[in-house]
Motif scaffolding. Structure first.
Motif, short mmCIF file in Angstrom:
data_model
loop_
_atom_site.label_atom_id
_atom_site.label_comp_id
_atom_site.label_asym_id
_atom_site.label_seq_id
_atom_site.Cartn_x
_atom_site.Cartn_y
_atom_site.Cartn_z
N THR A 23 0.67 -1.23 0.07
CA THR A 23 -0.12 -0.04 0.05
C THR A 23 0.72 1.12 -0.10
O THR A 23 1.91 1.10 -0.05
CB THR A 23 -0.78 -0.07 1.30
OG1 THR A 23 -0.18 -0.62 2.25
CG2 THR A 23 -2.23 -0.51 1.08
N ALA A 24 0.02 2.40 -0.28
CA ALA A 24 0.92 3.71 0.21
C ALA A 24 0.20 4.61 0.24
O ALA A 24 -1.02 4.79 0.01
CB ALA A 24 1.85 3.89 -0.99
N ASP A 149 7.45 -0.82 -6.51
CA ASP A 149 8.37 -0.88 -5.45
C ASP A 149 9.85 -1.16 -6.25
O ASP A 149 9.84 -2.13 -7.17
CB ASP A 149 8.13 -2.50 -4.76
CG ASP A 149 6.98 -2.63 -3.99
OD1 ASP A 149 6.42 -1.33 -3.90
OD2 ASP A 149 6.51 -3.51 -3.82
N ILE A 150 10.89 -0.36 -5.99
CA ILE A 150 12.19 -0.31 -6.65
C ILE A 150 13.07 -1.09 -5.85
O ILE A 150 13.40 -1.10 -4.59
CB ILE A 150 12.53 1.07 -6.82
CG1 ILE A 150 11.43 1.87 -7.52
CG2 ILE A 150 13.96 1.21 -7.50
CD1 ILE A 150 11.58 1.54 -8.98
N TYR A 166 11.05 14.78 -9.45
CA TYR A 166 9.97 14.23 -10.47
C TYR A 166 8.87 13.75 -9.92
O TYR A 166 7.96 13.04 -10.58
CB TYR A 166 10.76 12.70 -10.80
CG TYR A 166 12.21 12.73 -11.45
CD1 TYR A 166 12.72 12.86 -12.62
CD2 TYR A 166 13.30 12.52 -10.28
CE1 TYR A 166 13.92 13.06 -13.04
CE2 TYR A 166 14.57 13.01 -10.66
CZ TYR A 166 14.98 13.14 -12.06
OH TYR A 166 16.29 13.42 -12.39
N GLY A 167 8.59 14.05 -8.55
CA GLY A 167 7.31 13.85 -8.14
C GLY A 167 7.09 12.38 -7.42
O GLY A 167 6.19 11.81 -7.20
N LEU A 168 8.29 11.75 -7.43
CA LEU A 168 8.31 10.31 -6.75
C LEU A 168 8.61 10.29 -5.36
O LEU A 168 9.72 10.79 -5.06
CB LEU A 168 9.20 9.56 -7.59
CG LEU A 168 9.21 9.34 -9.15
CD1 LEU A 168 10.26 8.61 -9.85
CD2 LEU A 168 7.75 8.69 -9.33
N CYS A 169 7.89 9.86 -4.64
CA CYS A 169 7.94 9.83 -3.23
C CYS A 169 7.76 8.53 -2.40
O CYS A 169 7.05 7.69 -2.82
CB CYS A 169 7.02 11.15 -2.36
SG CYS A 169 7.10 12.52 -3.04
N HIS A 178 9.10 1.27 -1.90
CA HIS A 178 7.70 1.48 -2.15
C HIS A 178 7.41 3.04 -2.53
O HIS A 178 7.70 4.08 -1.68
CB HIS A 178 6.63 1.49 -1.35
CG HIS A 178 5.13 1.60 -1.45
ND1 HIS A 178 4.29 0.64 -1.85
CD2 HIS A 178 4.68 2.55 -1.83
CE1 HIS A 178 3.15 1.00 -2.12
NE2 HIS A 178 3.00 2.39 -2.12
N TYR A 179 7.24 3.28 -4.01
CA TYR A 179 7.15 4.95 -4.17
C TYR A 179 5.81 5.04 -5.00
O TYR A 179 5.29 4.01 -5.85
CB TYR A 179 8.46 5.07 -5.10
CG TYR A 179 9.80 5.54 -4.51
CD1 TYR A 179 9.77 6.88 -4.35
CD2 TYR A 179 10.37 4.84 -3.89
CE1 TYR A 179 11.00 7.21 -3.62
CE2 TYR A 179 11.46 5.05 -3.22
CZ TYR A 179 11.97 6.46 -3.07
OH TYR A 179 12.89 6.70 -2.22
#
Length: 205
Positions: A23-24, A149-150, A166-169, A178-179
């Motif tokens: 989730t996130a 998931d990176i 880049y708006g990736l959090c 998890h981003y």
């Protein structure tokens, strides 16, 4: 005869799978922390559904070595288009520093998510504890294609330091892999992270 049957059945038994993330979302009062390089990275082996046959790539199982540029892999191709564009832009820039983005999990079917949740309950011993790691199919941003998931501690660290541009959090402190896309972060900072998914209001539905 019994011995023969047992020899056939045992290898086909249930294989537990370490859950990726479930989730996130953003925003807890605690300050972000640097990702822990020793944190467990989700495995990419293919589990099996309890009913309905095998779960495979069509459900979002990710083959080893998958990157954000693999359009033929549903886990990547079915991600939200804006999220995928941001990931690819970030990955292209990170590559100049020798950092590669491996995708450990992306989009997932509801059946795959349900399977992961069942496994998490079995692994952690309760629904409440499993909820810290895996969301329901109804609430998971993986099922909606809004989370990735990176893999690789270098990629996680690079994104933690540069992802906001880049708006990736990162969303959960217990899941540094998890981003999600937070477009408001481009001109500022990512929102504070939740301790884990049980603190995320989206998971309370």
């Amino acid at each position: 005869m019994i011995a023969v049957i047992a020899a056939v059945v045992v290898p086909l038994g249930y294989r537990s799978m370490e859950t990726p993330s479930g989730t996130a979302a953003p925003a807890d009062s605690a300050a972000p922390v640097t990702p822990d390089a020793s944190a467990p990275v989700p495995r990419t082996s293919s589990p099996r559904r309890e009913h309905g046959g095998p779960v495979g790539e069509a459900d979002g199982v990710v083959p080893d070595g998958t990157t954000v540029f693999d359009d033929a892999t549903p886990a990547v191709a079915e991600l939200d288009a804006e999220l995928l564009d941001a990931l690819r832009e970030a990955a292209a820039d990170a590559a100049a520093y020798g950092v590669g983005f491996q995708v450990n999990s992306g989009w997932r079917s509801a059946a795959y998510q349900e399977r992961l949740l069942r496994e998490a309950v079995a692994e952690h011993g309760s629904v409440a504890e499993a909820a810290r790691w895996v969301a329901t199919p109804e609430t998971s941003p993986h099922v909606s294609g809004d989370a990735v998931d990176i893999g690789g501690s270098d990629a996680q660290t690079w994104l933690f330091e540069h992802g906001a541009a880049y708006g990736l959090c990162p969303v959960y402190r217990n899941e540094p892999w998890h981003y999600e896309l937070r477009t408001e972060a481009v001109d500022g900072r990512c929102p504070p992270m939740y301790a884990d998914p049980t603190h995320d209001p989206r998971m309370q539905r």
